[in-house]
Design a protein around this motif. Structure first.
Motif, short mmCIF file in Angstrom:
data_model
loop_
_atom_site.label_atom_id
_atom_site.label_comp_id
_atom_site.label_asym_id
_atom_site.label_seq_id
_atom_site.Cartn_x
_atom_site.Cartn_y
_atom_site.Cartn_z
N GLU A 83 0.82 -1.22 0.00
CA GLU A 83 0.00 0.00 0.00
C GLU A 83 0.85 1.27 0.00
O GLU A 83 0.35 2.35 -0.31
N SER A 84 2.14 1.12 0.35
CA SER A 84 3.01 2.30 0.42
C SER A 84 3.47 2.76 -0.96
O SER A 84 4.01 3.86 -1.10
N LEU A 85 3.26 1.93 -1.98
CA LEU A 85 3.87 2.24 -3.28
C LEU A 85 3.12 3.32 -4.06
O LEU A 85 3.71 4.29 -4.53
N ALA A 86 1.82 3.16 -4.24
CA ALA A 86 1.07 4.12 -5.05
C ALA A 86 0.87 5.43 -4.29
O ALA A 86 0.92 5.46 -3.05
N GLY A 90 -3.89 7.44 -5.97
CA GLY A 90 -4.05 6.22 -6.76
C GLY A 90 -3.09 6.09 -7.92
O GLY A 90 -3.07 5.07 -8.61
N THR A 91 -2.27 7.12 -8.15
CA THR A 91 -1.29 7.02 -9.22
C THR A 91 -0.27 5.94 -8.88
O THR A 91 0.29 5.93 -7.78
N LEU A 92 -0.06 5.02 -9.84
CA LEU A 92 0.86 3.92 -9.59
C LEU A 92 2.30 4.42 -9.50
O LEU A 92 2.67 5.39 -10.17
N GLN A 97 3.70 0.73 -12.40
CA GLN A 97 3.33 1.05 -13.78
C GLN A 97 4.08 0.13 -14.75
O GLN A 97 3.51 -0.33 -15.75
N ALA A 98 5.34 -0.15 -14.43
CA ALA A 98 6.13 -1.04 -15.30
C ALA A 98 5.55 -2.45 -15.31
O ALA A 98 5.49 -3.10 -16.36
N PHE A 99 5.10 -2.93 -14.15
CA PHE A 99 4.45 -4.25 -14.10
C PHE A 99 3.18 -4.24 -14.97
O PHE A 99 2.88 -5.22 -15.66
N THR A 160 15.13 1.43 -15.96
CA THR A 160 15.58 2.27 -17.06
C THR A 160 14.78 3.57 -17.18
O THR A 160 15.23 4.52 -17.79
N THR A 161 13.58 3.62 -16.57
CA THR A 161 12.89 4.90 -16.52
C THR A 161 13.64 5.87 -15.62
O THR A 161 13.38 7.08 -15.66
N GLY A 162 14.57 5.32 -14.79
CA GLY A 162 15.38 6.18 -13.94
C GLY A 162 14.62 6.69 -12.73
O GLY A 162 15.11 7.52 -11.97
N LYS A 163 13.43 6.18 -12.54
CA LYS A 163 12.64 6.66 -11.41
C LYS A 163 12.68 5.68 -10.25
O LYS A 163 12.04 5.91 -9.23
N GLY A 164 13.37 4.55 -10.44
CA GLY A 164 13.46 3.59 -9.35
C GLY A 164 12.12 3.00 -9.02
O GLY A 164 11.25 2.86 -9.88
N ALA A 165 11.95 2.64 -7.74
CA ALA A 165 10.75 1.92 -7.32
C ALA A 165 9.61 2.89 -7.04
O ALA A 165 8.52 2.50 -6.73
#
Lengths: 165, 288
Positions: A83-86, A90-92, A97-99, A160-165
């Protein structure tokens, strides 16, 4: 951590930045505590014996199998769940988003454990590391749908998006 | 399944933990829980009392001194594997230790827990024997040192007496010119070892001065092979390795659901060849 009269133990824990206090039985698994006592059902439980990694969460920044810990053990500690990720709106996260973009999930059951394990990997290897390092990182999480290749591609893409997790 | 109910203690001092254990000899000690908790969930184990060691102070230190490595029982396996000073002193610890479970289980799993649990597939057991480690066992009555080679008696059977717990594992400094090898076979990457071989060779003047070989799952307990008497004074060429492999003719690993004894015996021979070849190459490099 303090015992109450009826055999319950008071646990104070920070989950996803928020402080919680609950009284629990000593045998209550951390995974059940997160889902049932805190109502955070993003963490899934599957085998409940430590084999599958689906219930992986971050404890003080490191992945652990939440089914193999008792809730009483996390008193005074900090936990992060899926739950800490988004974002609150609600934005992933880039990893989520990569998944989504690379079919890193099918039924979605292992996804919370896979995401938290991938997050730990990307926190340590912001460039994604080698494919072998990605495989090593997720070796302890079982997925029965994807065949893993798309999961590896998803983690690679998030790096590779450079934004990490 | 869920574990059966138990009384829970979380002492913060070692003496307190040992006093609890003395009062409740049937209590189970909870360290990393990566083996104990699954067994409690399967209800193979239903301890009435669980003594959680995770808040005990003073058991989680790693000290490297002149090549000797002293590890507190509560050191997490991943911390041991990651430690650069440990790696420089004893590369075998990382080589073998990174086969123990996964990152995630190694974050919780402890060195002392693995040693005391004495699983027949435990890479750290073989590592301790091959490196000639000493295990410290402590009870409320006192402390004693047990050679790793005398510690493991069978699957989940150790030299620990009731009321004793492992508090420390000490790996002595390796002799100059020592090299290590470790090879493992498992059905899936990072799964439990079907068989494994751990070797150490010390080279002096171009020949073997000392050699140790420990096999996992070739027998109910880790098997110590007297490689030194076969290899001493020789170069480790194909013939020398074949002589060590020939000494394995008598092994008779038990059959179980994962593999036949015959299969494990064949793996033991192949993994021995690979571990000895690596140890020899590394030893020559170390001696150069």
């Amino acid at each position: 951590m303090s015992a109450t009269e009826n055999g319950l133990v008071t646990v104070r824990v920070t989950v996803n930045g928020r402080a919680y206090e609950r009284a629990v039985e000593p045998r209550k698994a951390l995974s059940d505590f997160i889902r049932e006592d805190l109502g955070l059902t993003g963490t899934h439980v599957a085998c409940e014996h430590g084999f599958c990694g689906v219930c992986n969460i971050l404890l003080d920044g490191q992945t652990v199998r939440s089914c193999l810990m008792f809730a009483v053990q996390v008193d005074g500690h900090a936990i992060e769940t899926v739950e800490s990720l988004a974002s609150p709106d609600g934005t992933l996260s880039p990893l989520q988003q990569a998944f989504n973009d690379h079919a890193g999930l099918q039924c979605g059951y292992c996804t919370p454990g896979m995401l938290m394990t991938a997050k730990e990997h990307l926190d340590r290897h912001p460039d994604g590391g080698t494919d072998e390092e990605i495989r090593e990182a997720i070796a302890g999480v079982l997925c029965r749908c994807t065949g893993y290749q798309q999961i590896i591609e998803s983690i690679r893409a998030a790096a590779t998006t450079g934004k990490g997790a | 399944m869920k574990p059966a109910p138990f009384a829970y203690h979380a002492p913060t001092a070692l003496d307190e933990a040992l006093a609890l254990l003395a009062a409740e000899p049937e209590a189970r000690l909870l360290a990393g829980g990566q083996s104990l908790v699954p067994r409690m969930r399967l209800r193979v184990e239903k301890p009435a009392v669980v003594i959680d060691l995770n808040r005990v102070e003073g058991l989680d230190g790693i000290a490297v001194d002149g090549g000797a490595v002293t590890v507190g029982a509560l050191v997490r396996q991943q911390a041991l594997v990651d430690d650069e000073a440990v790696f420089r002193a004893h590369p075998l610890i990382r080589l073998a230790g990174s086969h123990a479970g996964f990152h995630t289980t190694r974050h919780r799993g402890t060195v002392g827990g693995s040693i005391a649990f004495a699983a027949p597939w435990a890479e750290l057991s073989a590592t301790a024997i091959t490196l000639g480690a000493t295990i410290t066992a402590r009870s409320s009555a006192g402390e004693r040192a047990i050679a790793a080679g005398d510690f493991f008696l069978g699957p989940h059977q150790t030299a620990l007496a009731a009321g004793e717990m492992v508090t420390q594992v000490r790996f002595p400094a390796a002799d100059a010119g020592t090299g290590f090898g470790f090879h493992e076979a498992s059905p899936r990457w990072r799964d439990y070892a079907t068989a494994a071989a751990s070797a150490s060779i010390t080279v002096r003047d171009g020949a073997v001065a000392d050699a140790r070989l420990t096999l996992l799952r070739a027998a109910p307990a880790p098997l110590q092979v007297d490689a030194a008497s076969i290899l001493a004074g020789r170069a480790v060429d194909e013939a020398a390795i074949a002589d060590v492999v020939a000494a394995l003719d008598g092994i008779d690993p038990p059959d179980d659901v994962e593999a036949s004894g015959r299969h494990r015996a064949r793996l033991a021979r192949t993994l021995t060849e690979r571990a000895l070849a690596d140890a020899w190459a590394n030893a020559k490099e170390a001696a150069a």
